[in-house]
Design a protein around this motif. Structure first.
Motif, PDB file in Angstrom:
ATOM      1  N   GLU A   5       0.759  -0.849   0.025  1.00 43.45           N
ATOM      2  CA  GLU A   5       0.059   0.085   0.039  1.00 43.45           C
ATOM      3  C   GLU A   5       0.831   1.113  -0.031  1.00 43.45           C
ATOM      4  N   ASN A   6       0.460   2.137  -0.713  1.00 45.59           N
ATOM      5  CA  ASN A   6       1.051   3.503  -0.757  1.00 45.59           C
ATOM      6  C   ASN A   6       2.537   3.493  -1.423  1.00 45.59           C
ATOM      7  N   SER A   7       2.798   2.483  -2.350  1.00 47.63           N
ATOM      8  CA  SER A   7       4.213   2.455  -2.975  1.00 47.63           C
ATOM      9  C   SER A   7       4.319   3.353  -3.870  1.00 47.63           C
ATOM     10  N   GLU A   8       5.541   3.838  -3.863  1.00 53.93           N
ATOM     11  CA  GLU A   8       5.871   4.939  -4.853  1.00 53.93           C
ATOM     12  C   GLU A   8       5.670   4.548  -6.160  1.00 53.93           C
ATOM     13  N   LEU A   9       6.329   3.303  -6.700  1.00 51.53           N
ATOM     14  CA  LEU A   9       6.511   2.959  -7.905  1.00 51.53           C
ATOM     15  C   LEU A   9       6.395   1.564  -8.101  1.00 51.53           C
ATOM     16  N   ILE A  10       5.549   1.167  -9.399  1.00 44.66           N
ATOM     17  CA  ILE A  10       5.485  -0.097  -9.821  1.00 44.66           C
ATOM     18  C   ILE A  10       5.805  -0.115 -11.289  1.00 44.66           C
ATOM     19  N   SER A  11       6.512  -1.406 -11.917  1.00 40.04           N
ATOM     20  CA  SER A  11       6.634  -1.385 -13.152  1.00 40.04           C
ATOM     21  C   SER A  11       5.905  -2.563 -13.742  1.00 40.04           C
ATOM     22  N   VAL A  12       5.080  -2.336 -14.794  1.00 37.19           N
ATOM     23  CA  VAL A  12       4.140  -3.488 -15.225  1.00 37.19           C
ATOM     24  C   VAL A  12       4.694  -3.676 -16.891  1.00 37.19           C
ATOM     25  N   ASP A  13       4.938  -5.186 -16.921  1.00 36.70           N
ATOM     26  CA  ASP A  13       5.583  -5.213 -18.309  1.00 36.70           C
ATOM     27  C   ASP A  13       4.334  -5.739 -19.239  1.00 36.70           C
ATOM     28  N   LEU A  14       4.054  -5.004 -20.201  1.00 33.17           N
ATOM     29  CA  LEU A  14       2.930  -5.384 -21.244  1.00 33.17           C
ATOM     30  C   LEU A  14       3.304  -6.042 -22.311  1.00 33.17           C
ATOM     31  N   SER A  15       4.369  -6.273 -22.637  1.00 39.36           N
ATOM     32  CA  SER A  15       4.922  -6.915 -23.748  1.00 39.36           C
ATOM     33  C   SER A  15       4.519  -8.130 -24.079  1.00 39.36           C
ATOM     34  N   HIS A  16       3.794  -8.966 -23.089  1.00 39.16           N
ATOM     35  CA  HIS A  16       3.080 -10.236 -23.564  1.00 39.16           C
ATOM     36  C   HIS A  16       1.874 -10.309 -23.446  1.00 39.16           C
ATOM     37  N   ILE A  17       1.055  -8.974 -23.217  1.00 42.75           N
ATOM     38  CA  ILE A  17      -0.551  -8.958 -23.045  1.00 42.75           C
ATOM     39  C   ILE A  17      -1.024  -8.848 -24.271  1.00 42.75           C
TER      40      ILE A  17
ATOM     41  N   LEU B 290     -11.766  -1.298 -13.637  1.00 46.00           N
ATOM     42  CA  LEU B 290     -10.310  -0.976 -13.145  1.00 46.00           C
ATOM     43  C   LEU B 290     -10.206   0.583 -13.214  1.00 46.00           C
ATOM     44  N   GLY B 291     -10.678   1.120 -14.499  1.00 44.38           N
ATOM     45  CA  GLY B 291     -10.637   2.572 -14.454  1.00 44.38           C
ATOM     46  C   GLY B 291     -11.199   3.323 -13.430  1.00 44.38           C
ATOM     47  N   GLU B 292     -12.434   3.044 -12.891  1.00 49.61           N
ATOM     48  CA  GLU B 292     -13.079   3.547 -11.778  1.00 49.61           C
ATOM     49  C   GLU B 292     -12.241   3.354 -10.653  1.00 49.61           C
ATOM     50  N   HIS B 293     -11.658   2.330 -10.389  1.00 49.79           N
ATOM     51  CA  HIS B 293     -10.786   2.232  -9.283  1.00 49.79           C
ATOM     52  C   HIS B 293      -9.531   3.216  -9.413  1.00 49.79           C
ATOM     53  N   PHE B 294      -8.943   3.376 -10.628  1.00 42.26           N
ATOM     54  CA  PHE B 294      -7.818   4.229 -10.745  1.00 42.26           C
ATOM     55  C   PHE B 294      -8.316   5.669 -10.333  1.00 42.26           C
ATOM     56  N   TYR B 295      -9.548   5.924 -10.911  1.00 41.38           N
ATOM     57  CA  TYR B 295     -10.086   7.211 -10.679  1.00 41.38           C
ATOM     58  C   TYR B 295     -10.210   7.774  -9.163  1.00 41.38           C
ATOM     59  N   TYR B 296     -11.131   6.682  -8.646  1.00 40.80           N
ATOM     60  CA  TYR B 296     -11.519   6.964  -7.122  1.00 40.80           C
ATOM     61  C   TYR B 296     -10.292   6.314  -6.267  1.00 40.80           C
ATOM     62  N   ASP B 297      -9.776   5.449  -6.383  1.00 42.80           N
ATOM     63  CA  ASP B 297      -8.694   4.827  -5.413  1.00 42.80           C
ATOM     64  C   ASP B 297      -9.198   4.753  -4.094  1.00 42.80           C
ATOM     65  N   PRO B 298     -10.204   3.890  -3.956  1.00 41.50           N
ATOM     66  CA  PRO B 298     -10.935   3.646  -2.563  1.00 41.50           C
ATOM     67  C   PRO B 298     -10.083   3.225  -1.778  1.00 41.50           C
ATOM     68  N   MET B 299      -9.176   2.298  -1.941  1.00 43.51           N
ATOM     69  CA  MET B 299      -8.178   1.498  -0.982  1.00 43.51           C
ATOM     70  C   MET B 299      -7.006   1.987  -0.910  1.00 43.51           C
ATOM     71  N   LEU B 300      -6.831   3.087  -1.552  1.00 34.56           N
ATOM     72  CA  LEU B 300      -5.197   4.165  -1.638  1.00 34.56           C
ATOM     73  C   LEU B 300      -4.203   3.136  -1.980  1.00 34.56           C
TER      74      LEU B 300
ATOM     75  N   ILE C 127       3.498   4.588 -12.448  1.00 32.45           N
ATOM     76  CA  ILE C 127       3.674   3.537 -13.038  1.00 32.45           C
ATOM     77  C   ILE C 127       4.354   3.693 -14.189  1.00 32.45           C
ATOM     78  N   ARG C 128       5.298   2.520 -14.170  1.00 32.31           N
ATOM     79  CA  ARG C 128       6.352   2.522 -15.436  1.00 32.31           C
ATOM     80  C   ARG C 128       5.749   1.384 -16.232  1.00 32.31           C
TER      81      ARG C 128
ATOM     82  N   THR D 192      -6.723   9.516 -15.771  1.00 25.55           N
ATOM     83  CA  THR D 192      -7.527   9.861 -15.065  1.00 25.55           C
ATOM     84  C   THR D 192      -7.281  10.443 -13.641  1.00 25.55           C
ATOM     85  N   ASN D 193      -6.431   9.744 -13.133  1.00 20.62           N
ATOM     86  CA  ASN D 193      -5.606  10.215 -11.623  1.00 20.62           C
ATOM     87  C   ASN D 193      -4.649  11.196 -11.806  1.00 20.62           C
ATOM     88  N   PRO D 194      -5.098  12.281 -11.557  1.00 25.10           N
ATOM     89  CA  PRO D 194      -3.989  13.541 -11.587  1.00 25.10           C
ATOM     90  C   PRO D 194      -2.848  13.243 -10.706  1.00 25.10           C
ATOM     91  N   LYS D 195      -2.918  12.250  -9.513  1.00 26.49           N
ATOM     92  CA  LYS D 195      -1.576  12.170  -8.780  1.00 26.49           C
ATOM     93  C   LYS D 195      -0.823  11.147  -9.333  1.00 26.49           C
TER      94      LYS D 195
END
Length: 95
Positions: free
Chosen positions: A4-16, A43-53, A59-60, A84-87
């Motif tokens: 929770e509240n991590s500063e950075l995550i990296s997501v590899d999309l190359s195999h999606i 998922l987009g609604e979660h990114f916008y509202y982020d109810p669980m912080l 995101i890389r 959609t998430n300005p932060k």
């Protein structure tokens, strides 16, 4: 996996290859419960509202060029959702 509240995550999309894989990847990376469903819309609604912080500050996206060439509509929708998430800072890494 992200804490929770991590500063950075990296997501590899190359195999999606489909939307459900993309959504499940983000659910796994952000340690979200399955209640958000397997759609970008939910998922987009979660990114916008982020109810669980649980959304990090940055995101890389790894392999984005390959992903966007094979799934241009999905790639465009993903960027739209993330922005959609300005932060949230989105970094695209094509290598």
């Amino acid at each position: 996996m992200v804490n929770e509240n991590s500063e950075l995550i990296s997501v590899d999309l190359s195999h999606i290859s489909q939307e459900t894989e993309l959504v499940n990847l983000f659910i796994s990376q952000l340690n979200l419960p399955d209640l958000y469903g397997n759609s970008l819309h939910s998922l987009g609604e979660h990114f916008y509202y982020d109810p669980m912080l649980k959304i990090p500050n940055k995101i890389r996206l790894l392999g984005f060029e390959q992903f966007s060439l094979s799934k241009p509509n999905l790639a465009s929708e993903l960027l739209s959702i993330l922005r959609t998430n300005p932060k949230l800072v989105v970094e695209i890494v094509n290598a």
